[in-house]
Design a protein around this motif. Structure first.
Motif, PDB file in Angstrom:
ATOM      1  N   GLY A  13      54.865  32.181  31.362  1.00 52.52           N
ATOM      2  CA  GLY A  13      55.913  33.091  31.482  1.00 52.52           C
ATOM      3  C   GLY A  13      56.074  34.109  32.480  1.00 52.52           C
ATOM      4  O   GLY A  13      55.313  33.970  33.668  1.00 52.52           O
ATOM      5  N   SER A  14      56.523  35.206  32.346  1.00 49.78           N
ATOM      6  CA  SER A  14      56.807  36.161  33.484  1.00 49.78           C
ATOM      7  C   SER A  14      55.756  37.123  33.502  1.00 49.78           C
ATOM      8  O   SER A  14      54.728  37.228  32.446  1.00 49.78           O
ATOM      9  N   ARG A  15      55.477  37.897  34.650  1.00 50.67           N
ATOM     10  CA  ARG A  15      54.271  38.759  34.718  1.00 50.67           C
ATOM     11  C   ARG A  15      54.567  40.153  34.432  1.00 50.67           C
ATOM     12  O   ARG A  15      55.800  40.861  34.489  1.00 50.67           O
ATOM     13  N   THR A  16      53.658  41.081  34.191  1.00 49.27           N
ATOM     14  CA  THR A  16      53.658  42.438  33.645  1.00 49.27           C
ATOM     15  C   THR A  16      52.351  42.914  34.245  1.00 49.27           C
ATOM     16  O   THR A  16      51.188  43.216  33.759  1.00 49.27           O
ATOM     17  N   PRO A  17      52.350  43.130  35.679  1.00 53.46           N
ATOM     18  CA  PRO A  17      51.092  43.366  36.674  1.00 53.46           C
ATOM     19  C   PRO A  17      50.544  44.851  35.744  1.00 53.46           C
ATOM     20  O   PRO A  17      51.324  45.848  35.359  1.00 53.46           O
ATOM     21  N   TYR A  18      49.130  44.954  35.891  1.00 52.07           N
ATOM     22  CA  TYR A  18      48.574  46.205  35.631  1.00 52.07           C
ATOM     23  C   TYR A  18      47.433  46.403  36.389  1.00 52.07           C
ATOM     24  O   TYR A  18      46.924  45.253  37.032  1.00 52.07           O
ATOM     25  N   GLY A  19      46.924  47.464  36.630  1.00 51.71           N
ATOM     26  CA  GLY A  19      45.655  47.809  37.463  1.00 51.71           C
ATOM     27  C   GLY A  19      44.400  47.759  36.595  1.00 51.71           C
ATOM     28  O   GLY A  19      44.415  47.750  35.360  1.00 51.71           O
ATOM     29  N   ARG A  20      43.315  47.693  37.308  1.00 48.34           N
ATOM     30  CA  ARG A  20      41.965  47.767  36.641  1.00 48.34           C
ATOM     31  C   ARG A  20      41.701  48.790  36.126  1.00 48.34           C
ATOM     32  O   ARG A  20      42.138  50.287  36.427  1.00 48.34           O
ATOM     33  N   TYR A 196      37.353  40.036  25.277  1.00 47.32           N
ATOM     34  CA  TYR A 196      38.617  39.732  26.116  1.00 47.32           C
ATOM     35  C   TYR A 196      38.864  40.972  26.912  1.00 47.32           C
ATOM     36  O   TYR A 196      39.475  40.765  28.218  1.00 47.32           O
ATOM     37  N   ASP A 197      38.774  42.231  26.406  1.00 46.85           N
ATOM     38  CA  ASP A 197      39.006  43.423  27.020  1.00 46.85           C
ATOM     39  C   ASP A 197      38.308  43.680  28.536  1.00 46.85           C
ATOM     40  O   ASP A 197      38.659  44.251  29.368  1.00 46.85           O
ATOM     41  N   ASP A 198      37.104  42.920  28.452  1.00 45.99           N
ATOM     42  CA  ASP A 198      36.330  42.754  29.792  1.00 45.99           C
ATOM     43  C   ASP A 198      37.240  42.589  31.140  1.00 45.99           C
ATOM     44  O   ASP A 198      37.162  42.717  32.087  1.00 45.99           O
ATOM     45  N   PHE A 199      38.138  41.362  30.758  1.00 43.71           N
ATOM     46  CA  PHE A 199      38.952  41.044  31.773  1.00 43.71           C
ATOM     47  C   PHE A 199      39.917  42.221  32.287  1.00 43.71           C
ATOM     48  O   PHE A 199      40.349  42.210  33.692  1.00 43.71           O
ATOM     49  N   ASP A 200      39.932  43.375  31.576  1.00 46.73           N
ATOM     50  CA  ASP A 200      40.737  44.596  32.280  1.00 46.73           C
ATOM     51  C   ASP A 200      40.015  45.403  33.208  1.00 46.73           C
ATOM     52  O   ASP A 200      40.710  46.205  33.835  1.00 46.73           O
ATOM     53  N   HIS A 201      38.897  45.236  33.181  1.00 44.64           N
ATOM     54  CA  HIS A 201      37.734  45.960  33.656  1.00 44.64           C
ATOM     55  C   HIS A 201      36.997  45.248  34.877  1.00 44.64           C
ATOM     56  O   HIS A 201      36.487  45.759  35.925  1.00 44.64           O
ATOM     57  N   GLU A 214      44.639  26.529  30.929  1.00 43.91           N
ATOM     58  CA  GLU A 214      45.096  25.573  29.706  1.00 43.91           C
ATOM     59  C   GLU A 214      44.504  25.783  28.273  1.00 43.91           C
ATOM     60  O   GLU A 214      45.084  25.321  27.276  1.00 43.91           O
ATOM     61  N   THR A 215      43.241  26.184  28.424  1.00 46.83           N
ATOM     62  CA  THR A 215      42.561  26.278  27.246  1.00 46.83           C
ATOM     63  C   THR A 215      42.639  27.483  26.467  1.00 46.83           C
ATOM     64  O   THR A 215      42.719  27.426  25.262  1.00 46.83           O
ATOM     65  N   GLN A 216      42.790  28.636  27.199  1.00 48.19           N
ATOM     66  CA  GLN A 216      43.011  29.730  26.483  1.00 48.19           C
ATOM     67  C   GLN A 216      44.606  30.462  27.448  1.00 48.19           C
ATOM     68  O   GLN A 216      43.974  31.496  28.021  1.00 48.19           O
ATOM     69  N   PRO A 217      45.754  30.007  27.173  1.00 48.23           N
ATOM     70  CA  PRO A 217      46.522  30.436  28.271  1.00 48.23           C
ATOM     71  C   PRO A 217      47.142  31.901  28.183  1.00 48.23           C
ATOM     72  O   PRO A 217      47.388  32.373  29.019  1.00 48.23           O
ATOM     73  N   VAL A 218      46.966  32.431  27.025  1.00 43.95           N
ATOM     74  CA  VAL A 218      47.087  33.734  27.042  1.00 43.95           C
ATOM     75  C   VAL A 218      46.272  34.867  27.749  1.00 43.95           C
ATOM     76  O   VAL A 218      46.536  35.593  28.349  1.00 43.95           O
ATOM     77  N   GLN A 219      45.058  34.365  27.492  1.00 40.38           N
ATOM     78  CA  GLN A 219      43.923  35.191  28.524  1.00 40.38           C
ATOM     79  C   GLN A 219      44.085  34.869  30.168  1.00 40.38           C
ATOM     80  O   GLN A 219      43.996  35.671  30.859  1.00 40.38           O
ATOM     81  N   TRP A 220      44.667  33.693  30.447  1.00 39.50           N
ATOM     82  CA  TRP A 220      45.024  33.294  31.746  1.00 39.50           C
ATOM     83  C   TRP A 220      46.220  34.133  32.163  1.00 39.50           C
ATOM     84  O   TRP A 220      46.366  34.656  33.227  1.00 39.50           O
ATOM     85  N   LEU A 227      45.895  39.845  38.621  1.00 37.78           N
ATOM     86  CA  LEU A 227      45.936  39.505  40.007  1.00 37.78           C
ATOM     87  C   LEU A 227      47.231  40.116  40.624  1.00 37.78           C
ATOM     88  O   LEU A 227      47.248  40.234  42.020  1.00 37.78           O
ATOM     89  N   GLU A 228      48.288  40.525  39.984  1.00 38.30           N
ATOM     90  CA  GLU A 228      49.401  41.024  40.264  1.00 38.30           C
ATOM     91  C   GLU A 228      49.300  42.356  40.453  1.00 38.30           C
ATOM     92  O   GLU A 228      50.448  42.983  41.034  1.00 38.30           O
ATOM     93  N   GLY A 229      48.383  43.179  39.856  1.00 36.58           N
ATOM     94  CA  GLY A 229      48.271  44.618  39.786  1.00 36.58           C
ATOM     95  C   GLY A 229      47.362  45.107  40.833  1.00 36.58           C
ATOM     96  O   GLY A 229      46.867  44.438  41.699  1.00 36.58           O
ATOM     97  N   ALA A 230      47.368  46.638  40.806  1.00 35.25           N
ATOM     98  CA  ALA A 230      46.396  47.177  41.809  1.00 35.25           C
ATOM     99  C   ALA A 230      44.853  46.785  41.370  1.00 35.25           C
ATOM    100  O   ALA A 230      44.363  46.547  40.340  1.00 35.25           O
ATOM    101  N   ALA A 231      44.213  46.672  42.538  1.00 33.03           N
ATOM    102  CA  ALA A 231      42.775  46.292  42.384  1.00 33.03           C
ATOM    103  C   ALA A 231      42.395  45.078  41.730  1.00 33.03           C
ATOM    104  O   ALA A 231      41.590  45.025  40.613  1.00 33.03           O
TER     105      ALA A 231
END
Length: 831
Positions: A13-20, A196-201, A214-220, A227-231
């Motif tokens: 889908g489309s991107r919703t960028p966010y920072g660390r 999963y929240d560890d991906f935010d930090h 492909e195995t957990q596409p929502v976490q990708w 990757l599109e956000g800050a830091a």
């Protein structure tokens, strides 16, 4: 709501960028059947996905008694409203025309319809006769990774304390056994340390044999938004294939299949050599560091490069990123779990986090992932080869505690030997000591290795086979009794995802015909068998999902997976809740091991450990001597070469895996038109260099052969590492035309015709990624015919098996030109 995006061509889908350190923004994904007006949906019913292990929360749209679509749940901690392709489209399989609606029983060599009483009495009479003649060990249960917690727990009670058999395991043995074993080896107990929240930090995210796209596409999607956000984080990817994850990684390591331990030892060598370790953490919370340093002392990047066929400089670069990370999150999946030295390799990822002190805080955690959606529940409930509540079968106090919960004598719970793992169960059936096998919600005639052997086992006249499923699968066609099951959306229950989040999924519609929830089937069996506790009362005292959940809560009380603070009402309307949830943690627990290693003490631990090379079990005396205070165990492992290496006759290595559009053996996803059209048939991937050397081209029909069997598929030329072939494992025979398949005029399209019967010595997980293989051209993509290759014969199906349904999704799929997915969106990944 998500803008109008083709979620097959653009699955993330489309991107919703966010920072660390920021919260992941909400994006609600939805899909309604054509012509359905959102304003005219009768009701939205809470659920979560069971087509992967992510646990994406969603609502089911219902009109009358019909599912008409789904939407993501914006309030949920797991997906923040997002859904992957299987979430969006897979529900359509519930309404497939070929659903089983009445029980079937084999008479005169054919499966014919009967009523439930007839089917159940046949099963019960056979069960009682076998118990009288051969004892509990003559009966085995092989279950799924797609049932609900309440169903697994009921099955565990009736199998362990009712029948008294040691033979109970799930197809989670194929996907998550190594995850559980690796956690027990390092932390003394199962239970995911991170979330999963560890991906935010995290500032570094390392993916070891895990194609999360492909195995957990929502976490990708979550990682893509970071990757599109800050830091943005730096990614390290270990995968022999050029996946979407690999393409976005700072370092992509492509080790030769079967060399993961060598690679991990070299990474640990570099981190220790450069002293990028947390000595205070090691001293306070671990044992075994000295053994590790000695084991990896000579495992330099140059040493590993010669074994793994990866440049030493790339190994050094990856070690630099891992060693300097401020907050490191690692994930592990089937590229490690289903390969040589599986548990040893997964444990080295734990070691990486232990020596760096990367546990228990935001962004610093390890995720030993699951492949199956409800795999965590098989492990918690004891339906996967362990005792419920992460109890230790070798600890008499643990067995006595479980016996008290069930009100039986400890001797009624088999604990004279390790619980039987799935591969051993099939061996026992092959040898004739298991006389009855009850298979629920899974399709081993496509999913297990060396399928000709599996067919020969399931078609033995001396083996009584019960299959409980939605459709007449390849396995159901071989059964003596087939029970029509209700599925997700047609029943109520809870399940737990890979980061310990418990979700409630409620009944939205009635099941078709006479199909019944798995829980109702197990309860009916327990009643008819008249299982009793030690006071001559009913062994199974619950009667519906909510009472079964309450019974499970009593079993989980005081255990690592404590559910006592969770209720159905607490799970309704909001978000899922992570266990442990109790009086000390009424809102659940984000991360384990924040302050100490909680369950590793010799009196508390789930396992005393095993030798990572041989699988030999350690004794309680050995464990207590090593770890008297209950710290994390840093466990070293020596690299050993794979059991089956390429030869002149079989010059390739064969690995299998998943695609984003299908789950397991396509029983559901193959019946969803959009998913089936996206990946309608098997393919074979080869590197560009190997293709050029053999004058092979995109779209050629080729045959892959191993010492076990053969399969055919269209060729895809990719950036795969040299010497490797990749085949997706989803494809069987239910939607193939007559005359095709293992017993027809043409060879199979099932990858597991060719895989080897071998398993990891510690976790007993089958090794789907280490076979030696040959490749032969059958026909050019332009239709020119090559000389016919030799095929490998397979065992016949049981006499009278019902033929595969004609038409259906197979006919739809045949309209897709070439039948090959787009290289830009279809990087079918390591499972």
């Amino acid at each position: 709501m998500e803008p109008s995006v083709d979620r097959i061509a653009h699955p993330w889908g489309s991107r919703t960028p966010y920072g660390r350190h920021e919260a992941w923004p909400t994006r609600v994904d939805a899909y309604l059947a054509e012509g359905v007006d959102p304003e005219k949906v009768d009701r939205w019913v809470q659920a979560a996905s069971i087509l992967h292990s992510d646990g994406d929360a969603m609502d089911i749209a219902v009109v009358g008694n019909r599912m008409v679509g789904v939407r993501g749940r914006a309030t949920d901690r797991v997906n923040h409203g997002r859904l992957g392709p299987k979430d969006l489209f897979g529900w359509q399989a519930n309404g497939a025309a070929d659903r089983l609606t009445r029980p079937l029983i084999r008479r005169g060599g054919r499966l014919v319809e009967c009523d439930w009483d007839t089917a159940m009495e046949c099963i019960v009479s056979r069960s009682k006769a076998l118990l009288d003649e051969h004892g509990p060990g003559s009966i085995g249960f092989y279950t799924s990774g797609q049932l609900f917690l309440e169903e697994y727990y009921t099955l565990a009670v009736l199998a362990r304390a009712g029948i008294g058999t040691n033979h109970l395991d799930g197809n989670t043995r194929l996907c998550t056994a190594t995850a559980g074993e690796a956690l027990k080896e390092s932390f003394g107990c199962d239970g995911q340390p991170g979330c999963y929240d560890d991906f935010d930090h995290a500032d570094v995210i390392a993916l070891f044999g895990h194609n999360i796209a492909e195995t957990q596409p929502v976490q990708w999607m979550r990682i893509l938004d970071r990757l599109e956000g800050a830091a943005p984080p730096r990614l390290v990817c270990v995968d022999p294939r050029p996946t979407q994850v690999a393409r976005r990684s700072a370092v992509h390591l492509t080790p030769r299949i079967g060399t993961n331990v060598a690679l991990m030892n070299a990474l640990l060598h570099e981190i220790i050599r450069t002293d990028r370790v947390d000595h205070d953490y090691i001293e306070a919370h671990t044992v075994g560091y000295e053994e590790l340093t000695e084991q990896v002392r000579n495992c330099s990047p140059e040493w590993a490069a010669a074994i793994c066929d990866v440049p030493a400089a790339r190994i050094t670069e990856a070690a630099e990123i891992l060693g300097t990370a401020d907050q490191l999150t690692s994930t592990v999946l089937q590229g490690f779990y289903q390969s040589h030295q599986a548990t040893a390799a997964a444990v080295q990822v734990n070691n990486l986090h232990l020596i760096r002190g990367m546990l228990g805080r935001p962004g610093a955690g390890v995720l030993q992932m699951n492949g199956q959606p409800t795999a965590e529940n098989t492990r918690e409930c004891g339906a996967n080869g362990d005792l419920p509540g992460f109890r230790n079968w070798e600890n008499d106090a643990h067995v006595a505690d479980l016996a008290k919960v069930w009100n039986v004598e400890p001797s009624a719970i088999p604990h004279y030997a390790p619980p039987t793992h799935a591969m051993q169960m099939y061996r026992y059936a092959e040898q004739g000591t298991i006389h009855m096998l009850w298979i629920s919600g899974t399709n081993p005639a496509v999913s297990l290795p060396e399928l000709s052997r599996i067919r020969s086992i399931l078609t033995q006249q001396r083996l009584f086979v019960v299959v409980q499923d939605l459709f007449l699968t390849e396995t159901a066609q071989l059964a003596d009794v087939v029970l029509p099951a209700a599925t997700w959306g047609e029943k109520t229950g809870t399940f737990t995802n890979a980061d310990r989040t418990v979700h409630l999924t409620e009944k939205a519609v009635n099941p078709p015909g006479e199909a019944r929830p798995d829980l109702d089937v197990f309860l009916d069996y327990a009643t008819r068998m008249d299982f009793r506790d030690k006071d001559d009362g009913p062994l199974v005292t619950w009667h519906d999902p909510s009472s079964a959940f309450e019974a499970w809560k009593r079993c989980s009380a005081g255990r690592p997976c404590d559910y006592t603070g969770i209720t159905y009402d607490k799970l309704r309307g909001g978000s899922g809740v992570q266990w442990p949830c109790n009086d000390d943690a009424p809102d659940g627990t984000e991360r384990l091991y924040r302050d100490k290693i909680t369950w590793a003490h010799p009196d508390l631990c789930e396992s005393y450990g095993k030798d990572l090379v041989t699988g030999a079990a350690d004794s309680v005396v050995e464990y207590r001597s090593l770890n008297p205070e209950g710290k994390a165990v840093i466990k070293a492992a020596q690299y050993l070469p794979p059991h089956e290496e390429p030869t002149p006759e079989y010059p390739f290595q064969l690995t299998t895996g998943r695609t984003i559009y299908h789950f397991h053996t396509r029983t559901k996803t193959g019946r969803a038109p959009q998913l089936n059209a996206a990946a309608p048939d098997v393919w074979v991937e080869i590197s560009a260099g190997d293709a050029e050397a053999r004058d092979l081209h995109e779209g050629d029909l080729v045959e892959v052969t191993t010492p076990r069997g053969a399969l055919r598929g269209r060729l895809r030329v990719t950036g795969l590492r040299t010497g490797l072939l990749f085949v997706p494992f989803h494809y069987g025979y239910w939607d193939t035309p007559a005359g095709h398949g293992p017993d027809g005029d043409t060879p199979s399209r099932a990858a597991n015709e060719a895989t080897v019967t071998d398993w990891d010595p510690v976790s007993k997980q089958p090794l789907f990624k280490t076979a030696a293989a040959a490749l032969t051209l059958v026909r050019r993509g332009d239709g020119a015919t090559a000389p016919a290759p030799t095929t490998t014969a397979s065992a016949p199906v049981r006499s009278g098996a019902v033929p595969a349904t004609a038409g259906g999704p197979g006919a739809y799929a045949s309209q897709v030109p070439g039948g090959l997915p787009s290289p830009d969106t279809q990087e079918g990944g390591i499972r």
